[in-house]
Design a protein around this motif. Structure first.
Motif, PDB file in Angstrom:
ATOM      1  N   PRO A 149     104.687   2.031 140.761  1.00  0.00           N
ATOM      2  CA  PRO A 149     104.555   2.731 139.475  1.00  0.00           C
ATOM      3  C   PRO A 149     105.829   2.700 138.635  1.00  0.00           C
ATOM      4  O   PRO A 149     105.751   2.682 137.404  1.00  0.00           O
ATOM      5  CB  PRO A 149     104.176   4.169 139.872  1.00  0.00           C
ATOM      6  CG  PRO A 149     104.245   4.246 141.350  1.00  0.00           C
ATOM      7  CD  PRO A 149     104.286   2.876 141.905  1.00  0.00           C
ATOM      8  N   ALA A 150     106.984   2.639 139.286  1.00  0.00           N
ATOM      9  CA  ALA A 150     108.235   2.589 138.524  1.00  0.00           C
ATOM     10  C   ALA A 150     108.404   1.258 137.794  1.00  0.00           C
ATOM     11  O   ALA A 150     109.226   1.134 136.885  1.00  0.00           O
ATOM     12  CB  ALA A 150     109.422   2.837 139.453  1.00  0.00           C
ATOM     13  N   PHE A 151     107.643   0.270 138.205  1.00  0.00           N
ATOM     14  CA  PHE A 151     107.683  -1.037 137.526  1.00  0.00           C
ATOM     15  C   PHE A 151     106.558  -1.153 136.502  1.00  0.00           C
ATOM     16  O   PHE A 151     106.218  -2.254 136.088  1.00  0.00           O
ATOM     17  CB  PHE A 151     107.526  -2.162 138.561  1.00  0.00           C
ATOM     18  CG  PHE A 151     108.717  -2.341 139.459  1.00  0.00           C
ATOM     19  CD1 PHE A 151     109.673  -3.307 139.179  1.00  0.00           C
ATOM     20  CD2 PHE A 151     108.899  -1.533 140.573  1.00  0.00           C
ATOM     21  CE1 PHE A 151     110.777  -3.475 139.999  1.00  0.00           C
ATOM     22  CE2 PHE A 151     109.994  -1.695 141.401  1.00  0.00           C
ATOM     23  CZ  PHE A 151     110.942  -2.661 141.118  1.00  0.00           C
ATOM     24  N   ASP A 152     105.946  -0.015 136.161  1.00  0.00           N
ATOM     25  CA  ASP A 152     104.762  -0.009 135.308  1.00  0.00           C
ATOM     26  C   ASP A 152     103.595  -0.719 135.977  1.00  0.00           C
ATOM     27  O   ASP A 152     102.655  -1.150 135.312  1.00  0.00           O
ATOM     28  CB  ASP A 152     105.033  -0.649 133.936  1.00  0.00           C
ATOM     29  CG  ASP A 152     105.525   0.414 132.952  1.00  0.00           C
ATOM     30  OD1 ASP A 152     105.271   1.610 133.223  1.00  0.00           O
ATOM     31  OD2 ASP A 152     106.161   0.043 131.954  1.00  0.00           O
ATOM     32  N   GLY A 153     103.689  -0.851 137.272  1.00  0.00           N
ATOM     33  CA  GLY A 153     102.597  -1.467 138.017  1.00  0.00           C
ATOM     34  C   GLY A 153     101.602  -0.409 138.455  1.00  0.00           C
ATOM     35  O   GLY A 153     101.749   0.779 138.154  1.00  0.00           O
ATOM     36  N   THR A 154     100.569  -0.848 139.161  1.00  0.00           N
ATOM     37  CA  THR A 154      99.537   0.074 139.630  1.00  0.00           C
ATOM     38  C   THR A 154      99.315  -0.092 141.118  1.00  0.00           C
ATOM     39  O   THR A 154      99.105  -1.210 141.606  1.00  0.00           O
ATOM     40  CB  THR A 154      98.205  -0.196 138.899  1.00  0.00           C
ATOM     41  OG1 THR A 154      98.430  -0.056 137.496  1.00  0.00           O
ATOM     42  CG2 THR A 154      97.123   0.788 139.335  1.00  0.00           C
ATOM     43  N   PHE A 155      99.367   1.029 141.818  1.00  0.00           N
ATOM     44  CA  PHE A 155      98.947   1.073 143.214  1.00  0.00           C
ATOM     45  C   PHE A 155      97.673   1.885 143.261  1.00  0.00           C
ATOM     46  O   PHE A 155      97.600   2.965 142.663  1.00  0.00           O
ATOM     47  CB  PHE A 155     100.012   1.755 144.081  1.00  0.00           C
ATOM     48  CG  PHE A 155      99.474   2.132 145.445  1.00  0.00           C
ATOM     49  CD1 PHE A 155      99.569   1.245 146.494  1.00  0.00           C
ATOM     50  CD2 PHE A 155      98.840   3.356 145.656  1.00  0.00           C
ATOM     51  CE1 PHE A 155      99.037   1.569 147.740  1.00  0.00           C
ATOM     52  CE2 PHE A 155      98.302   3.683 146.894  1.00  0.00           C
ATOM     53  CZ  PHE A 155      98.403   2.792 147.942  1.00  0.00           C
TER      54      PHE A 155
ATOM     55  N   TYR B 203     104.972   3.898 146.492  1.00  0.00           N
ATOM     56  CA  TYR B 203     106.198   4.543 146.036  1.00  0.00           C
ATOM     57  C   TYR B 203     106.877   3.745 144.929  1.00  0.00           C
ATOM     58  O   TYR B 203     107.348   4.309 143.950  1.00  0.00           O
ATOM     59  CB  TYR B 203     107.139   4.692 147.244  1.00  0.00           C
ATOM     60  CG  TYR B 203     108.325   5.568 146.968  1.00  0.00           C
ATOM     61  CD1 TYR B 203     108.206   6.952 146.984  1.00  0.00           C
ATOM     62  CD2 TYR B 203     109.563   5.003 146.659  1.00  0.00           C
ATOM     63  CE1 TYR B 203     109.293   7.763 146.703  1.00  0.00           C
ATOM     64  CE2 TYR B 203     110.652   5.809 146.381  1.00  0.00           C
ATOM     65  CZ  TYR B 203     110.518   7.183 146.403  1.00  0.00           C
ATOM     66  OH  TYR B 203     111.588   7.988 146.121  1.00  0.00           O
TER      67      TYR B 203
END
Ligand code: TPP
Ligand code: SF4
Lengths: 378, 295
Positions: free
Chosen positions: A51-57, A48
């Motif tokens: 992705p808002a941190f420009d990260g990847t899950f 959740y």
């Protein structure tokens, strides 16, 4: 996006959730995992939030793949983490060894449940203490931390990431089901106050870069793929340039450096908490959720006038030998309660060398050890 | 040709990594040459290529070429590659695996990498056997032949790697061979240029184990076998069944334009920033279910 926009500073939180928040705060921007109780909330929160941190899950096809993916992401420059429980932790072992050998920073959270095998999926245990130390094949050092509260799940996740980056090694955060699922009111620290450690990157021009060259710290500078420092990474024994070698001198240099970078820094890596130890004749050595019961037992025994104290292990591996040595002058009895058949008490006995009497309290029935069960052996 | 040889030389590592481990006559050297030419023709800089390999003879390629290289664990190369690509989308990630590496121990990762459609290029060097460990059977060892672990004849049936990947998903599937080198150069080039998961199954040889165990002669005999058993994909459909029996198609087998994982994940990042998150429109659900092709 500010860290706390969706996570208010104070809130009722689960240990798994706190670990996920700790990962975000520490700068983890890549998470790969495979669902397993009792760790899944870590994946769900990061699916959740990341992705808002420009990260990847990414949810991989199994835990072997998850471990491979976080190693790859770390090689490409991201702070990377996965979380699992016993069966998944077993599957990760080969690639954990790869990360030790190729010196790839990464964090593996293992929220322990009862084993062996599928065991008791939603019930707590501490049965993976020795697997965390020796699970992958071959001799290798490893760093393992264990939290006892929700806030500490946050703090130790940050610390795991920092130690992984600092020493270029996988760090295992060994939680248990009680700590992972328990809810407590926590106040998260101000993000600006959280210490952040980033891996050392090369400053020399690419043609001078020797990827596994020794230096006083024993931790070589790490360049990420795409940064212009072309180099080779392998799980084979390698020379300072990273190329496979069978030369005895080169193999021995690598072996020694891998151990030295950890053993030279025990003061930085090892953490314990002492409670009422000054005059303690009975010392409880405990970690994780069991340390909560142990503390309660100590408080009650003190109230009854007994000289009892608690040595709480926060770093499980490398084993905090020096901290244990300090209790010996007056300790007559060591009590080691664990939700396993005596995995850490073996280590305590090894250091003890017969000086004090070691009493163990072992439960592997899928519930937390109660304070009265510990007090019964005081 | 002299120019081409020089080009290959330019992409090799010159600090101490030779001679290589491959046997004389092994197909792995041809794969390496072809891959270098494809990368060079695409004018990719050495710094933007990350070459990832598994464990096996084919996997040894990473030590020899002058890119950023990772020699991973047996079967897991695609998982490492997935992490690398998603963490740094600016690099071109190419993966080299043996047939055992890619379809036995790594088979699960292969089908999922295809389904997920991460922008990776996978070269599967199919020599029909486990070379590195000494000639045990692999998932592509033909029925009835011999391997050191099938001394009485192999009783399992072989995977058709290309068809397996084609069914699992992915953007591009091709098959080439070490005999048809010009085609192989082209296929590698196309696969690397393709956005999405691209696989080139490369029919190769293992004279040392496969040929010896199966009375197939030397390296030249392998070449002759590959030459006489390959059928260009575009011709195959017009040929009668008995003409293609026991042969393999070479060329592009599937080429589809589907958004790669990274492109899709950008949507996720956008939605994660929205205050209300991802809201499913009830009217859209039946349409979305159409993508689940269940027939
Ligand atoms: C987990 C694990 N299992 C087994 C091995 C031993 N092993 C090394 S290479 C290999 C098979 C190689 O065959 P293939 O992938 O077809 O590649 P080739 O050597 O033919 O190029 C095996 C079984 C290993 N390294 N790791
Ligand atoms: S064993 Fe076979 S695959 Fe391996 S290098 Fe020799 S010929 Fe090539």
């Amino acid at each position: 996006m500010p860290l706390n926009e969706k996570a208010p500073a104070t809130r009722l939180m689960q240990g798994n959730e706190a670990s996920a928040e700790g990962a975000l705060a520490a700068g983890v921007r890549f998470y790969a995992g495979y669902p397993i109780t009792p760790s899944s909330e870590i994946a769900e929160v990061l699916a959740y939030r990341l992705p808002a941190f420009d990260g990847t899950f990414i949810q991989m096809e199994d835990e072997i793949a998850s471990m491979g993916a976080i190693i790859g992401a770390s090689l490409a420059g991201a702070k990377a983490m996965t979380a699992t429980s016993g069966p998944g932790f077993s599957l990760m072992q080969e690639n954990i060894g790869y990360a030790c050998m190729a010196e790839v920073p990464c964090v593996v959270v293992n929220v322990m449940r009862v084993g062996p095998s599928t065991g008791m999926p939603t019930a707590p245990a501490q049965g993976d203490v020795q697997q965390a130390r020796w699970g992958t094949h071959g001799d290798h050092p490893i760093i393992v931390l264990s939290p006892w509260s929700v806030r500490e799940c946050f703090d130790l996740t940050v610390r795991s990431v920092n130690l992984a980056e600092k020493y270029r090694t996988p760090v295992i955060l060994l939680m248990d089901e009680v700590v992972g699922h328990m809810r407590e009111n926590v106040v998260l620290p101000d993000p600006a106050s959280i210490p952040i450690v980033n891996r050392v990157t090369p400053t020399v021009p690419p043609e001078w870069y020797i990827p596994y060259e020794d230096n006083p710290s024993g931790v070589p500078a790490m360049s990420h793929f795409g940064a212009g420092y072309r180099h080779h990474v392998t799980g084979l024994h390698h020379d300072v340039r990273g190329f496979p070698t069978l030369r005895e001198d080169e193999v021995e240099d690598l072996n020694k450096r891998l151990f030295r970078k950890i053993s030279d820094n025990l003061r930085d890596i090892q953490q314990v908490e002492a409670y009422a130890l000054d005059d303690a004749e009975i010392v409880v050595v405990a970690y994780g959720s069991v340390a909560r019961s142990a503390k309660r037992a100590v408080v009650e025994a003190r109230a009854a006038g007994r000289k009892v104290g608690l040595l709480r292990l926060i770093t499980l591996w490398p084993f905090c030998r020096r901290a244990l040595e300090r209790v010996f002058p007056q300790a007559k009895v060591l009590v080691v309660p664990e939700m396993n058949r005596g995995q850490m008490s073996r280590e305590v006995k090894r250091v003890n060398q017969g000086r004090a009497e070691v009493r163990t309290v072992n439960r592997t029935v899928g519930r937390l050890i109660r304070p009265d069960e510990i007090m019964a052996v005081f | 040709m002299k120019g081409e040889t020089q080009k290959a030389y330019d992409y090799l590592r010159h600090d101490k990594k030779f001679p290589h481990v491959w046997c004389p006559g092994c197909g792995n050297g041809i794969v390496m040459g072809s891959l270098i030419r494809a990368i060079s023709k695409l004018e990719l800089s050495k710094d933007e290529v990350v070459l990832v390999s598994g464990i096996g003879c084919a996997g040894r390629i990473t030590a020899y070429v002058d890119f950023s290289t990772v020699h991973t664990t047996h079967g897991r190369a695609l998982t490492f590659a997935t992490g690398i690509k998603l963490a740094n989308p600016d690099v071109k990630v190419i993966v080299v695996m043996g047939d055992g590496d890619a379809t036995a121990i790594g088979g699960n990762h292969l089908i999922h990498a295809a389904r997920r459609n991460v922008d990776l290029t996978a070269i599967i060097v199919n020599n029909n056997i486990y070379g590195m460990t000494g000639g045990q059977f692999s998932p592509t060892t033909p029925y009835g032949l011999k391997a050191t672990t099938a001394p009485h004849g192999h009783v399992e049936h072989a995977f058709n790697i290309s068809r397996l990947v084609e069914t699992a998903g992915g953007a591009f599937v091709a098959r080439g061979s070490i005999y048809h080198v010009n085609l192989l150069d082209q296929l590698y080039k196309k696969a690397i240029a393709k956005k999405g998961f691209a696989v080139v199954e490369t029919m190769s040889s293992c004279p040392t184990h496969f040929n010896k165990l199966n009375l197939m002669g030397g390296p030249v005999d392998s070449m002759n076998w590959l030459k006489s058993h390959a059928v260009p994909a575009e011709k195959a459909s017009s040929l009668a069944e008995e003409e293609v029996r026991g042969k393999f198609r070479i060329g592009v087998l599937a080429d589809r334009d589907i958004p790669d994982y990274q492109t899709e994940y950008e949507q996720v990042r956008l939605r994660a920033r929205e205050a209300n998150g991802y809201v499913l429109d009830p009217k859209e659900i039946s349409k979305l279910l159409e993508s689940y092709q269940c027939y």
